[in-house]
Design an enzyme around this catalytic site. Structure first.
Site, short mmCIF file in Angstrom:
data_model
loop_
_atom_site.label_atom_id
_atom_site.label_comp_id
_atom_site.label_asym_id
_atom_site.label_seq_id
_atom_site.Cartn_x
_atom_site.Cartn_y
_atom_site.Cartn_z
N LYS A 116 -1.25 -16.84 7.64
CA LYS A 116 -1.91 -17.82 6.77
C LYS A 116 -1.33 -19.55 6.18
O LYS A 116 -0.20 -19.76 7.30
CB LYS A 116 -0.62 -17.39 5.95
N GLY A 437 -4.02 4.59 -0.21
CA GLY A 437 -5.48 4.56 -1.32
C GLY A 437 -6.37 4.98 -1.21
O GLY A 437 -7.11 6.03 -2.23
N GLU A 489 -10.92 5.09 -4.60
CA GLU A 489 -10.76 4.22 -5.07
C GLU A 489 -12.05 3.66 -4.87
O GLU A 489 -12.65 2.31 -4.75
CB GLU A 489 -9.93 3.25 -4.12
N TRP A 566 -3.23 -13.48 -5.85
CA TRP A 566 -4.88 -13.87 -5.67
C TRP A 566 -6.11 -14.02 -7.00
O TRP A 566 -7.18 -13.48 -6.81
CB TRP A 566 -5.18 -11.73 -4.99
N GLU A 610 3.40 -13.48 -0.24
CA GLU A 610 3.00 -14.44 -0.12
C GLU A 610 3.52 -15.62 -0.98
O GLU A 610 2.79 -17.14 -0.52
CB GLU A 610 1.99 -14.57 0.68
N HIS A 699 -6.55 -1.49 11.04
CA HIS A 699 -7.79 -2.77 10.89
C HIS A 699 -8.36 -2.49 12.25
O HIS A 699 -9.74 -3.35 12.28
CB HIS A 699 -6.95 -4.08 10.84
N CYS A 731 -2.23 0.51 5.75
CA CYS A 731 -3.04 -0.17 4.62
C CYS A 731 -4.05 0.95 4.07
O CYS A 731 -4.27 1.81 4.83
CB CYS A 731 -3.21 -1.55 5.31
N1 GLN Z 1 -3.84 0.70 -2.99
C1 GLN Z 1 -4.92 0.00 -1.65
C2 GLN Z 1 -5.92 0.02 -0.61
O1 GLN Z 1 -6.23 1.34 -0.17
C3 GLN Z 1 -4.26 -1.34 -0.80
C4 GLN Z 1 -4.96 -2.55 -0.03
C5 GLN Z 1 -4.50 -3.45 0.23
O2 GLN Z 1 -2.88 -3.09 0.77
N2 GLN Z 1 -4.12 -4.76 1.02
O3 GLN Z 1 -6.92 0.24 -0.43
ZN ZN Z 2 -1.94 -3.50 2.71
#
Ligand code: GLN
Ligand code: ZN
Length: 763
Positions: A116, A437, A489, A566, A610, A699, A731
């Protein structure tokens, strides 16, 4: 005559033309000369827009195919050896390979790291220095663009990232060497650049040294004087630009440097004006950044004018005016918004409108004509309408915020008691497994959402489609054998937008894009008013998901700090007040989820870190209100309800105390990319609650093996007592594909199972 100038203009184009062109080039659908032509066209338009706005000096060199720091690396020849010799390759493709690991020509190579840019959501590519790093001029881009702009008749000011900020932002490949030692080799190349600028007829060059707004070690402070005295080029004037915060203890230093002008950010740090005025030598220009380059609100011009007149009275023609920082962080043109409510639109200014404000200020300082009077009056009317609008001000919200008491941001009992009660209800195995999530956002999900938004799919059909996906996601998790499930989600396009759309106080633009990194742009919501929740936002989906299984279903919310961070946030009240309002609205959602029978609720705060101010002296204050907001949001529930939080990109070491203060029952963090190195923070610090260090990097498409994850977890178990250790990816999985996700999660479950047996044997 007052001089107006700009520090940088958004390069993406009003309809993200740069993104489309660059991506088409990467896919091979556009050839290089077509790409270059698009860039040239965009620059032409951007310069034309700025000249037409009446600016006296427009920036050149702010245009970039990917990132301005990477441009600087090419200009200075900082090209890591793995990318080969630039002369042997197509230079633009070398540039793209450094940015993203691949380009239409040249072999795939690990890309440079990205991080960043100060406290913004813009990411730059980190320069990589070898201990024996050499520098040499390696790109003509800047000089070509200067010629291009001059030929078009513009009055320009080239922009360079200063040598000290450039070094500061880079990293040494070996940990032990001091980047500052490279300065002696770097400065001659800067000297050569400046000579070239002079030869091109440049009068003023802008040199950005934003690190002057940071806490600098003494050696770095001292290096400034030395460096700038090496960079004197007779006939070429330098404007040293600083932004994002106060010059603070660097004020004296910044004022005394052998340059011809200094730019300071009066939006972020208005308090520095007097000291700078007192210390700036009488021969120097003072450029004041009065128009907010980081936000989208109209400026309040009349008081600004008064202030500028005073400064003008003191320093006369030595006063320049500008936006506070580059307009890179603003959307391009408000005129492209056709669907914003006109009342809200009238409060906003994007990059193009900000330049018009600047030029209005200049005219009002230079003359006093009647037509200006009308424009200034319109501005005042807009500002006033914002202060009184019922759309913004909701007395109930303000009243509730005022009633918040300290006990509201505290759970009933301390973690050890809560943990016992929760375990009685949840009955989880050792090393419980879960995910963060989101599950893959398939094409089917995205097109259903799009059709629904366009009105081509009925509410009922849309809900049915989403439920089908939730059903499928739950079945898959059951089949894999995950302990704590999520609904996946599917209904969310973006973790902030989804909540913003359902909360009062948020508006959405159609084209309010801002570059995040490379061709990736984000469209932050506009948080303009008091935040309230009119009805539950996630309860139905979560309740439905829970109805499909006896295993615990984890509710999923975005936390107050992340929603704040954000969005383009209102500037008419302190950020912490806005954050508290969001927290209260979310608190109701948390309680509703609990009442709907959801025993575990995750509140994501990936943006907590951040939001840290640049100056350490301001950390405490920020961390205090940020963690309080989180707890306010999380603490409306009974002891038995387990609160999780999740963070990514977090370097925890310096804020570990605040992480503890969140008092989440479980925190999941990103650690897999660094082979658990992030857990260093936990080595010396006894984190009291439960932690799920990410065991695989979502990622990357690479699928980690069971053995790999077992090893990572074994490492983690050295620092975190196994009774408080969770097992999860690092993540959300929304960008991945189902087959990889299923295999990776199966491996992850097997790793957890193996370790359970190991630990059962060695109690
Ligand atoms: N709950 C969100 C997901 O799983 C978390 C995303 C994030 O940490 N940027 O997508
Ligand atoms: Zn994350």
């Amino acid at each position: 005559m007052i001089v107006t100038h700009n520090l940088g203009f958004p390069r993406i184009g009003p309809n993200r033309e740069l993104k489309w062109a660059v991506e088409a080039y990467w896919r091979g659908e556009l050839n290089q000369s077509q790409l270059l032509a698009t860039g040239q066209q965009l620059r032409r338009e951007q310069w034309q827009t700025q000249s037409a706005a009446g600016l006296d000096l427009i920036p050149v060199g702010d245009f970039s195919w990917y990132d301005q720091v990477l441009d600087m690396s090419l200009l200075l020849g900082v090209i890591p050896t793995r990318f080969g010799n630039i002369e042997d390759h197509n230079a633009l493709d070398t540039y793209f390979r450094m940015a993203r690991g691949r380009a239409p020509s040249g072999a795939d190579t690990t890309a440079c790291e990205m991080t960043k840019w100060f406290d913004t959501n813009y990411h730059y590519l980190v320069p990589e220095f070898e201990p024996a790093q050499e520098f040499k001029l390696c790109s003509t881009k800047l000089f070509d663009e200067i010629r291009e702009a001059t030929a078009l008749g513009h009055k320009i000011k080239p922009v360079l990232l200063g040598p000290l900020t450039y070094l500061w932002l880079g990293k040494g490949v070996s940990a032990t060497f001091d980047k500052l030692n490279l300065l002696n080799k770097l400065l001659p190349v800067y000297g050569a650049i400046l000579q070239q600028l002079k030869a091109l007829g440049v009068e003023w060059v802008q040199i950005d040294e934003p690190i002057l707004a940071l806490d600098l070690p003494p050696a770095w402070q001292q290096a400034f004087e030395f460096s700038y005295s090496q960079l004197l080029v007779p006939g070429l004037k330098k404007l040293l630009t600083t932004y994002f915060d106060d010059l603070g203890d660097n004020t004296h230093l910044a004022c005394r440097l052998p340059v011809d002008g200094l730019h300071i950010d009066l939006v972020r740090a208005p308090q520095q004006l007097q000291t700078v005025l007192d210390q700036l030598p009488a021969y120097k220009i003072l450029s004041v950044g009065v128009i907010d380059g980081r936000n989208i609100w109209k400026s309040n011009l009349l008081p600004m004018l008064d202030q500028l007149k005073k400064i003008q009275g003191r320093i006369g023609e030595r006063l320049w005016i500008a936006p506070s920082c580059s307009l890179l962080h603003c959307p391009v043109d408000l005129n492209n918004e056709t669907e914003l409510e006109s009342e809200i639109k009238n409060w906003l200014a994007f990059a193009v409108q900000k330049l018009a404000e600047l030029s209005l200020l200049k005219q009002a300082l230079d003359t006093e004509s009647l037509s200006l009077y009308q424009l200034l009056k319109d501005n005042t009317t807009a500002i006033t309408s914002r202060t009184v609008s019922t759309r913004i001000h909701n007395p109930q919200v303000k009243e509730r915020s005022g009633r918040v008491t300290a006990d509201m941001s505290q759970r009933f009992s301390a973690y050890p008691q809560r943990a016992k009660i929760q375990q009685q209800i949840l009955n989880l195995p050792l090393l419980p497994t879960t995910t963060i999530g989101s599950f893959p956002q398939t094409q089917a999900i995205r097109s259903a959402r799009q059709l629904f938004k366009q009105g081509k799919l009925s509410q009922l059909d849309y809900e049915h489609t989403i439920k089908t996906h939730i059903h499928e996601t739950v079945q898959k998790q059951l089949a894999i054998g995950i302990d704590v499930l999520v609904h996946g989600e599917a209904e969310r396009n973006d973790m902030v937008e989804y909540f913003g759309e359902q909360l009062d106080g948020f508006a959405f633009t159609q084209q309010g894009w801002v570059q995040s990194y490379g061709s990736r742009c984000v469209k932050p919501p506009v948080l303009y008013g008091d935040v309230a929740r009119s009805k539950p936002m996630t309860v139905e989906w979560t309740r439905y998901a829970q109805s499909l299984t006896d295993k615990p279903m984890k509710g999923m919310l975005t936390g107050p700090v992340t929603i704040l961070q954000w969005s383009f946030v209102r500037d008419d009240q302190p950020r912490q007040d806005t954050c508290r309002q969001i927290a209260l609205a979310l608190r109701d959602e948390v309680v509703d989820l609990e009442n709907a029978g959801i025993n575990i609720i995750q509140i994501d705060e990936p943006a907590l870190r951040e939001g840290l101010p640049l100056r350490k002296t301001k950390w405490r204050d920020y961390l205090a209100w940020a963690t309080e907001s989180f707890r306010l949001c999380a603490s409306g529930v009974k002891n038995q309800t387990q609160i999780h939080t999740h963070m990514c990109y977090a370097e925890f070491n310096d804020i570990i105390d605040s992480i503890t203060q969140l008092d989440a029952d479980v925190i999941t963090i990103e650690t897999s990319r660094s082979q658990m190195a992030l857990l260093d923070a936990f080595k010396h610090y006894n984190y009291p609650n439960a932690i799920g260090p990410g065991t695989y990097d979502i990622h990357s498409p690479r699928i980690p093996s069971t053995e790999e994850m077992t090893a990572l977890l074994t490492t983690a178990a050295k620092y975190i007592p196994v009774e408080r250790l969770w097992v999860n990816p690092d993540c959300g999985l929304k960008t991945r594909h189902w087959p990889e996700v299923e295999t990776a999660l199966t491996n992850m479950i097997n790793a957890a199972k193996q370790l359970r047996t190991t630990f059962a044997k060695t109690p």
